[in-house]
Scaffold this motif. Structure first.
Motif, PDB file in Angstrom:
ATOM      1  N   ILE A   9      58.614  10.870  35.978  1.00  0.00           N
ATOM      2  CA  ILE A   9      60.010  10.430  35.827  1.00  0.00           C
ATOM      3  C   ILE A   9      61.007  11.595  35.826  1.00  0.00           C
ATOM      4  CG2 ILE A   9      59.464   8.216  34.736  1.00  0.00           C
ATOM      5  CD1 ILE A   9      60.018   9.472  32.019  1.00  0.00           C
ATOM      6  N   CYS A  10      60.599  12.710  36.430  1.00  0.00           N
ATOM      7  CA  CYS A  10      61.489  13.881  36.433  1.00  0.00           C
ATOM      8  C   CYS A  10      62.527  13.781  37.563  1.00  0.00           C
ATOM      9  CB  CYS A  10      60.655  15.147  36.619  1.00  0.00           C
ATOM     10  SG  CYS A  10      61.673  16.615  36.804  1.00  0.00           S
ATOM     11  N   PRO A  11      63.818  13.813  37.230  1.00  0.00           N
ATOM     12  CA  PRO A  11      64.844  13.712  38.265  1.00  0.00           C
ATOM     13  C   PRO A  11      64.900  14.928  39.186  1.00  0.00           C
ATOM     14  CG  PRO A  11      65.862  14.106  36.098  1.00  0.00           C
ATOM     15  CD  PRO A  11      64.391  13.901  35.870  1.00  0.00           C
ATOM     16  N   PHE A  12      64.529  16.111  38.662  1.00  0.00           N
ATOM     17  CA  PHE A  12      64.538  17.314  39.510  1.00  0.00           C
ATOM     18  C   PHE A  12      63.480  17.174  40.606  1.00  0.00           C
ATOM     19  CE2 PHE A  12      66.073  18.556  35.320  1.00  0.00           C
ATOM     20  CZ  PHE A  12      67.208  19.287  35.616  1.00  0.00           C
ATOM     21  N   VAL A  13      62.328  16.585  40.250  1.00  0.00           N
ATOM     22  CA  VAL A  13      61.285  16.338  41.256  1.00  0.00           C
ATOM     23  C   VAL A  13      61.808  15.324  42.264  1.00  0.00           C
ATOM     24  CG1 VAL A  13      58.986  15.407  41.693  1.00  0.00           C
ATOM     25  CG2 VAL A  13      59.361  16.799  39.667  1.00  0.00           C
ATOM     26  N   ARG A  33      50.487  16.285  33.370  1.00  0.00           N
ATOM     27  CA  ARG A  33      51.049  15.897  32.069  1.00  0.00           C
ATOM     28  C   ARG A  33      51.765  17.107  31.505  1.00  0.00           C
ATOM     29  NH1 ARG A  33      48.690  11.992  28.766  1.00  0.00           N
ATOM     30  NH2 ARG A  33      48.587  13.522  27.091  1.00  0.00           N
ATOM     31  N   LEU A  34      53.046  16.935  31.189  1.00  0.00           N
ATOM     32  CA  LEU A  34      53.807  18.085  30.702  1.00  0.00           C
ATOM     33  C   LEU A  34      53.395  18.469  29.282  1.00  0.00           C
ATOM     34  CD1 LEU A  34      57.342  17.319  32.174  1.00  0.00           C
ATOM     35  CD2 LEU A  34      55.638  18.951  32.986  1.00  0.00           C
ATOM     36  N   LYS A  35      52.803  17.499  28.567  1.00  0.00           N
ATOM     37  CA  LYS A  35      52.353  17.818  27.205  1.00  0.00           C
ATOM     38  C   LYS A  35      51.063  18.621  27.230  1.00  0.00           C
ATOM     39  CE  LYS A  35      54.616  14.228  24.615  1.00  0.00           C
ATOM     40  NZ  LYS A  35      54.559  12.801  24.326  1.00  0.00           N
ATOM     41  N   GLU A  36      50.330  18.523  28.328  1.00  0.00           N
ATOM     42  CA  GLU A  36      49.076  19.278  28.482  1.00  0.00           C
ATOM     43  C   GLU A  36      49.061  19.876  29.871  1.00  0.00           C
ATOM     44  OE1 GLU A  36      45.160  17.268  27.547  1.00  0.00           O
ATOM     45  OE2 GLU A  36      46.628  15.832  26.753  1.00  0.00           O
ATOM     46  N   LYS A  37      49.849  20.936  30.049  1.00  0.00           N
ATOM     47  CA  LYS A  37      49.965  21.518  31.397  1.00  0.00           C
ATOM     48  C   LYS A  37      48.657  22.194  31.769  1.00  0.00           C
ATOM     49  CE  LYS A  37      54.836  22.369  30.569  1.00  0.00           C
ATOM     50  NZ  LYS A  37      55.785  23.331  30.010  1.00  0.00           N
ATOM     51  N   PRO A  38      48.149  21.917  32.971  1.00  0.00           N
ATOM     52  CA  PRO A  38      46.875  22.544  33.348  1.00  0.00           C
ATOM     53  C   PRO A  38      47.021  24.065  33.502  1.00  0.00           C
ATOM     54  CG  PRO A  38      47.635  20.997  35.042  1.00  0.00           C
ATOM     55  CD  PRO A  38      48.663  20.994  33.965  1.00  0.00           C
ATOM     56  N   HIS A  47      58.192  29.239  35.042  1.00  0.00           N
ATOM     57  CA  HIS A  47      58.855  28.573  33.914  1.00  0.00           C
ATOM     58  C   HIS A  47      58.004  27.462  33.299  1.00  0.00           C
ATOM     59  CE1 HIS A  47      62.289  30.785  35.161  1.00  0.00           C
ATOM     60  NE2 HIS A  47      62.667  29.987  36.133  1.00  0.00           N
ATOM     61  N   GLY A  48      56.855  27.185  33.901  1.00  0.00           N
ATOM     62  CA  GLY A  48      56.025  26.081  33.406  1.00  0.00           C
ATOM     63  C   GLY A  48      56.709  24.738  33.606  1.00  0.00           C
ATOM     64  N   GLN A  49      57.550  24.650  34.663  1.00  0.00           N
ATOM     65  CA  GLN A  49      58.286  23.399  34.892  1.00  0.00           C
ATOM     66  C   GLN A  49      57.976  22.823  36.269  1.00  0.00           C
ATOM     67  OE1 GLN A  49      62.410  24.658  34.258  1.00  0.00           O
ATOM     68  NE2 GLN A  49      62.361  23.662  32.265  1.00  0.00           N
ATOM     69  N   VAL A  50      58.116  21.499  36.364  1.00  0.00           N
ATOM     70  CA  VAL A  50      58.098  20.828  37.662  1.00  0.00           C
ATOM     71  C   VAL A  50      59.557  20.611  38.059  1.00  0.00           C
ATOM     72  CG1 VAL A  50      55.889  19.699  37.310  1.00  0.00           C
ATOM     73  CG2 VAL A  50      57.950  18.529  36.568  1.00  0.00           C
ATOM     74  N   PRO A  51      59.857  20.513  39.336  1.00  0.00           N
ATOM     75  CA  PRO A  51      58.950  20.518  40.477  1.00  0.00           C
ATOM     76  C   PRO A  51      58.472  21.920  40.840  1.00  0.00           C
ATOM     77  CG  PRO A  51      61.211  20.403  41.250  1.00  0.00           C
ATOM     78  CD  PRO A  51      61.270  20.321  39.751  1.00  0.00           C
ATOM     79  N   LEU A  52      57.255  21.899  41.396  1.00  0.00           N
ATOM     80  CA  LEU A  52      56.675  23.100  41.975  1.00  0.00           C
ATOM     81  C   LEU A  52      56.199  22.649  43.358  1.00  0.00           C
ATOM     82  CD1 LEU A  52      55.632  25.976  40.788  1.00  0.00           C
ATOM     83  CD2 LEU A  52      53.403  24.898  40.890  1.00  0.00           C
ATOM     84  N   PHE A  62      59.308  27.439  43.114  1.00  0.00           N
ATOM     85  CA  PHE A  62      59.770  26.715  41.925  1.00  0.00           C
ATOM     86  C   PHE A  62      61.287  26.665  41.903  1.00  0.00           C
ATOM     87  CE2 PHE A  62      61.029  30.480  39.414  1.00  0.00           C
ATOM     88  CZ  PHE A  62      60.421  31.468  40.153  1.00  0.00           C
ATOM     89  N   GLU A  63      61.837  25.875  40.998  1.00  0.00           N
ATOM     90  CA  GLU A  63      63.279  25.613  40.826  1.00  0.00           C
ATOM     91  C   GLU A  63      63.762  24.674  41.928  1.00  0.00           C
ATOM     92  OE1 GLU A  63      65.808  25.984  38.709  1.00  0.00           O
ATOM     93  OE2 GLU A  63      64.532  26.943  37.243  1.00  0.00           O
ATOM     94  N   SER A  64      64.199  23.483  41.517  1.00  0.00           N
ATOM     95  CA  SER A  64      64.552  22.452  42.500  1.00  0.00           C
ATOM     96  C   SER A  64      65.616  22.926  43.503  1.00  0.00           C
ATOM     97  CB  SER A  64      65.018  21.179  41.786  1.00  0.00           C
ATOM     98  OG  SER A  64      66.063  21.460  40.892  1.00  0.00           O
ATOM     99  N   GLU A  65      66.583  23.694  43.021  1.00  0.00           N
ATOM    100  CA  GLU A  65      67.644  24.168  43.923  1.00  0.00           C
ATOM    101  C   GLU A  65      67.043  25.042  45.040  1.00  0.00           C
ATOM    102  OE1 GLU A  65      70.989  23.319  43.067  1.00  0.00           O
ATOM    103  OE2 GLU A  65      71.222  23.941  45.149  1.00  0.00           O
TER     104      GLU A  65
HETATM  105  N1  GSH Z   1      65.862  24.109  36.428  1.00  0.00           N
HETATM  106  C1  GSH Z   1      64.633  23.385  36.709  1.00  0.00           C
HETATM  107  C2  GSH Z   1      64.528  22.253  35.719  1.00  0.00           C
HETATM  108  C3  GSH Z   1      63.246  21.444  35.889  1.00  0.00           C
HETATM  109  C4  GSH Z   1      62.874  20.695  34.609  1.00  0.00           C
HETATM  110  O1  GSH Z   1      63.612  20.683  33.617  1.00  0.00           O
HETATM  111  N2  GSH Z   1      61.694  20.040  34.650  1.00  0.00           N
HETATM  112  C5  GSH Z   1      61.183  19.405  33.468  1.00  0.00           C
HETATM  113  C6  GSH Z   1      60.726  17.977  33.762  1.00  0.00           C
HETATM  114  S1  GSH Z   1      62.073  16.918  34.277  1.00  0.00           S
HETATM  115  C7  GSH Z   1      59.958  20.174  32.988  1.00  0.00           C
HETATM  116  O2  GSH Z   1      59.148  20.610  33.773  1.00  0.00           O
HETATM  117  N3  GSH Z   1      59.820  20.291  31.676  1.00  0.00           N
HETATM  118  C8  GSH Z   1      58.692  20.911  31.051  1.00  0.00           C
HETATM  119  C9  GSH Z   1      59.058  22.139  30.266  1.00  0.00           C
HETATM  120  O3  GSH Z   1      60.241  22.575  30.337  1.00  0.00           O
HETATM  121  O4  GSH Z   1      58.186  22.653  29.576  1.00  0.00           O
HETATM  122  C10 GSH Z   1      64.653  22.891  38.151  1.00  0.00           C
HETATM  123  O5  GSH Z   1      65.764  22.636  38.662  1.00  0.00           O
HETATM  124  O6  GSH Z   1      63.587  22.782  38.787  1.00  0.00           O
END
Ligand code: GSH
Length: 234
Positions: A9-13, A33-38, A47-52, A62-65
Motif C-alpha cells: 500500500i505504499c504510494p511512492f511505489v 514486509r517492512l516490519k521484517e525487512k529481508p 535508506h531501507g525503504q521501498v520502492p527499490l 532507490f528514491e521514487s523521484e
Molecule cells: N523518499 C522515499 C520515501 C519512500 C517511503 O517512505 N517508503 C516507505 C513505505 S511507503 C518505507 O519504505 N518505509 C519503511 C521505512 O522507512 O523504514 C521515496 O520517495 O522513495
C-alpha cells in the motif's frame, strides 16, 4: 526485466509502477514486509525503504523521484511534446504530489473527526492550488497522460477508495480535480499499478475500526448507505 521491490500500500511505489504501466514496460514485483525487512534488501537499499528497482544489470536504484527520472530517461518518454518550461512546471506539480503522500496517509489514519480535519488542512491548501492550475483537459493540461498525472495518481486513487467506502470526499469542493480523478481512473492504470488485493489491504489499514473513516464506513454499511454497500472494498 526490471524488478520492483514493493510494499503493497505504499504510494511512492505506486507512482513508479503507474509510470511503468503507462509506458507498458514489463516488470517483476517482489513484496516485502517492512516490519521484517529481508537482509538482502537492507544490503542494497541505503535508506531501507521501498520502492527499490533492480535493473537488468543488477544495480539497485532507490528514491521514487530518482526512479521516475530513470524510467523517463531509459524508456520512451511520456512527455515528448512538452517544452523545457512545461517540463519544469510539471516537475514542480509532481513534487507537490509526492510531498502529500504521507500527509494523506496520516489523514486517512485519523482516529477522530477533528484530527481528520486538522490533518486535511495541508491537503486542502495543495488541492486548492492544483484545482486552480488545472485546465479543462482530460489529463494535467494535456490530452495525453503525463508525469504530473502519474505523480497525482496514488492520491486520487486512494481518495476514490475512501469516497466509495466511507462517503468522505477529500476532493469535495474541487470539481476539476474530481473530473481529473475520473479521467485517470478510466485509464485503468491505477488498478493495474497495484496488487489484486490492494483495496482490501488498503481498507484493512485505513478503514479499520481504529480510524474515523473506518467507523464512518461501518456506520454506512449498517445503515445501508449506497456509497458503501455497492462496493466490496471494506
Ligand atoms: N523518499 C522515499 C520515501 C519512500 C517511503 O517512505 N517508503 C516507505 C513505505 S511507503 C518505507 O519504505 N518505509 C519503511 C521505512 O522507512 O523504514 C521515496 O520517495 O522513495
Amino acid at each position: 526485466m526490471l524488478k520492483v521491490v514493493s510494499f503493497k500500500i505504499c504510494p511512492f511505489v505506486q507512482r513508479v509502477t503507474a509510470l511503468l504501466e503507462a509506458k507498458q514496460i514489463p516488470y517483476e514485483i517482489e513484496y516485502i514486509r517492512l516490519k521484517e525487512k529481508p537482509e538482502w534488501f537492507l544490503e542494497v537499499s541505503p535508506h531501507g525503504q521501498v520502492p527499490l528497482v533492480i535493473t537488468d544489470s543488477g544495480q539497485a536504484l532507490f528514491e521514487s523521484e530518482a526512479l521516475i527520472e530513470y524510467i523517463e530517461e531509459v524508456y520512451p518518454t511520456l512527455n515528448s511534446d512538452r517544452s523545457a518550461e512545461e517540463k519544469a512546471i510539471d516537475r514542480a506539480w509532481s513534487y507537490l504530489a509526492s510531498k502529500l503522500y504521507l500527509v494523506q496517509c496520516s489523514a486517512q489514519r485519523s482516529p477522530d473527526k477533528n484530527t481528520l480535519e486538522q490533518r486535511s488542512e495541508s491537503l486542502n491548501k495543495a488541492f486548492a492550488k492544483i484545482e486552480k492550475a488545472l485546465e479543462n483537459q482530460s489529463f494535467f493540461n494535456s490530452s495525453t497522460i503525463g508525469l504530473v498525472d502519474i505523480a497525482w495518481l496514488p492520491l486520487l486513487h486512494r481518495a476514490n477508495i475512501i469516497y466509495r467506502c466511507s462517503g468522505y470526499d477529500f476532493l469535495d469542493g474541487y470539481p476539476k480535480m474530481k473530473q481529473w480523478q475520473q479521467n485517470l481512473l478510466a485509464t485503468s492504470i491505477a488498478e493495474q499499478s497495484v496488487a489484486e488485493d490492494f483495496d482490501s489491504r488498503f481498507c484493512d489499514f485505513y478503514l479499520s475500526n481504529e480510524t474515523y473513516l473506518g467507523q464512518t464506513c461501518s456506520a454506512n454499511k449498517s445503515s445501508s448507505n449506497s456509497a458503501c454497500v455497492s462496493q466490496s472494498c471494506c
